[in-house]
Write an enzyme that holds these catalytic residues in place. Structure first.
Site, PDB file in Angstrom:
ATOM      1  N   TYR A 297       3.700  -9.439  -7.805  1.00  0.00           N
ATOM      2  CA  TYR A 297       3.898  -9.156  -6.406  1.00  0.00           C
ATOM      3  C   TYR A 297       2.326  -8.832  -5.674  1.00  0.00           C
ATOM      4  O   TYR A 297       2.219  -9.684  -4.659  1.00  0.00           O
ATOM      5  CB  TYR A 297       4.701  -7.698  -6.334  1.00  0.00           C
ATOM      6  CG  TYR A 297       4.841  -7.498  -4.704  1.00  0.00           C
ATOM      7  CD1 TYR A 297       5.556  -8.355  -3.793  1.00  0.00           C
ATOM      8  CD2 TYR A 297       4.436  -6.130  -4.380  1.00  0.00           C
ATOM      9  CE1 TYR A 297       5.933  -7.918  -2.395  1.00  0.00           C
ATOM     10  CE2 TYR A 297       4.539  -5.685  -2.904  1.00  0.00           C
ATOM     11  CZ  TYR A 297       5.276  -6.432  -2.098  1.00  0.00           C
ATOM     12  OH  TYR A 297       5.533  -6.264  -0.755  1.00  0.00           O
TER      13      TYR A 297
ATOM     14  N   TRP B 160       8.437   1.418  -5.420  1.00  0.00           N
ATOM     15  CA  TRP B 160       8.449  -0.004  -5.107  1.00  0.00           C
ATOM     16  C   TRP B 160       8.988  -0.908  -6.212  1.00  0.00           C
ATOM     17  O   TRP B 160       9.660  -1.901  -6.143  1.00  0.00           O
ATOM     18  CB  TRP B 160       7.189  -0.272  -4.654  1.00  0.00           C
ATOM     19  CG  TRP B 160       7.145  -1.947  -3.863  1.00  0.00           C
ATOM     20  CD1 TRP B 160       6.552  -2.869  -4.461  1.00  0.00           C
ATOM     21  CD2 TRP B 160       7.866  -2.340  -2.693  1.00  0.00           C
ATOM     22  NE1 TRP B 160       6.814  -3.965  -3.608  1.00  0.00           N
ATOM     23  CE2 TRP B 160       7.572  -3.596  -2.780  1.00  0.00           C
ATOM     24  CE3 TRP B 160       9.016  -1.565  -1.947  1.00  0.00           C
ATOM     25  CZ2 TRP B 160       8.263  -4.392  -1.692  1.00  0.00           C
ATOM     26  CZ3 TRP B 160       9.648  -2.510  -0.810  1.00  0.00           C
ATOM     27  CH2 TRP B 160       9.412  -3.731  -0.793  1.00  0.00           C
TER      28      TRP B 160
ATOM     29  N   GLU C 242      11.214  -1.976   2.662  1.00  0.00           N
ATOM     30  CA  GLU C 242      10.357  -0.884   2.905  1.00  0.00           C
ATOM     31  C   GLU C 242      11.356   0.324   3.305  1.00  0.00           C
ATOM     32  O   GLU C 242      10.864   1.694   2.813  1.00  0.00           O
ATOM     33  CB  GLU C 242       9.377  -0.932   3.820  1.00  0.00           C
ATOM     34  CG  GLU C 242       8.330  -2.200   3.582  1.00  0.00           C
ATOM     35  CD  GLU C 242       7.378  -1.791   2.516  1.00  0.00           C
ATOM     36  OE1 GLU C 242       7.329  -0.546   1.970  1.00  0.00           O
ATOM     37  OE2 GLU C 242       6.624  -2.672   2.006  1.00  0.00           O
TER      38      GLU C 242
END
Length: 199
Positions: A26, A56, A48
């Site tokens: 990512y 995350w 988010e």
């Protein structure tokens, strides 16, 4: 605090992107890069918001399921979700089952549809791009909010968006290249093309 980390491949990366292979991929291919179109922007905003209070990595691992159950983040489809859809999502073990965040995702899809009359979500988000991007040299210098993320948060809430606090919006701004928060020395710094002199 920590500066860029040199990986086994000899490449310097932000510390968070130098470990788990999912995070690394990512970091190296998506984080800080502009995305194209309303659905892609709504996806990042939604994820988010779901990430708040979680890692995350958790969200990245669940992203395929999020894309599936939220119809590829097609705002028109998600805006039509009703209570039955909420219950369906609350029973879906592959995503984060948080009613407040699910309700916010639906509200945000509806607000995105309404925002088309004012130019659309993409232009709205990018209108909060600062004049300069930060240039953190280590993690201690990385911000979690900015004047622009605070203003963006307020503006989105005013037009019906939910779960879009200043910290969440700063994370969004980092994710899609509105700011370049790759550490100075990270091989990805400046890669978005948005900030040509961000090295």
């Amino acid at each position: 605090m920590a500066g860029p980390v040199i990986g086994d491949d000899g490449v310097a990366r932000c510390p968070w992107g130098a470990g788990d292979p999912v995070n690394l991929a990512y970091h190296d291919t998506e984080w800080g890069m502009p995305v194209d179109g309303e659905a892609a922007h709504l996806e990042r905003l939604t994820l988010e918001a779901f990430q708040s209070g979680l890692s995350w990595l958790t969200i990245l691992n669940k992203r395929p399921a999020f894309r599936e159950v939220f119809a590829g983040f097609d705002a028109d489809v998600v805006a039509g979700f009703d209570e039955a859809d909420t219950e369906r999502l609350m029973a879906e073990p592959r995503i984060v089952r948080n009613r407040r965040k699910i309700d916010a995702a639906v509200a945000n899809a509806r607000a995105t549809v309404a925002l088309r009359e004012q130019g659309g979500l993409v232009d709205f988000l990018w209108s909060f791009r600062p004049d300069e991007t930060p240039a953190p040299r280590d993690t201690a210098e990385m911000a979690t909010t900015s004047a622009e993320s605070i203003a963006l948060s307020r503006a989105l809430k005013k037009i019906g968006f939910a779960h879009v606090g200043p910290t969440t919006m700063y994370a969004l701004m980092e994710a899609i290249g509105i700011v370049d928060d790759h550490l100075v020395g990270c091989h990805r710094r400046g890669s978005s093309g948005v900030w040509a002199s961000a090295q």
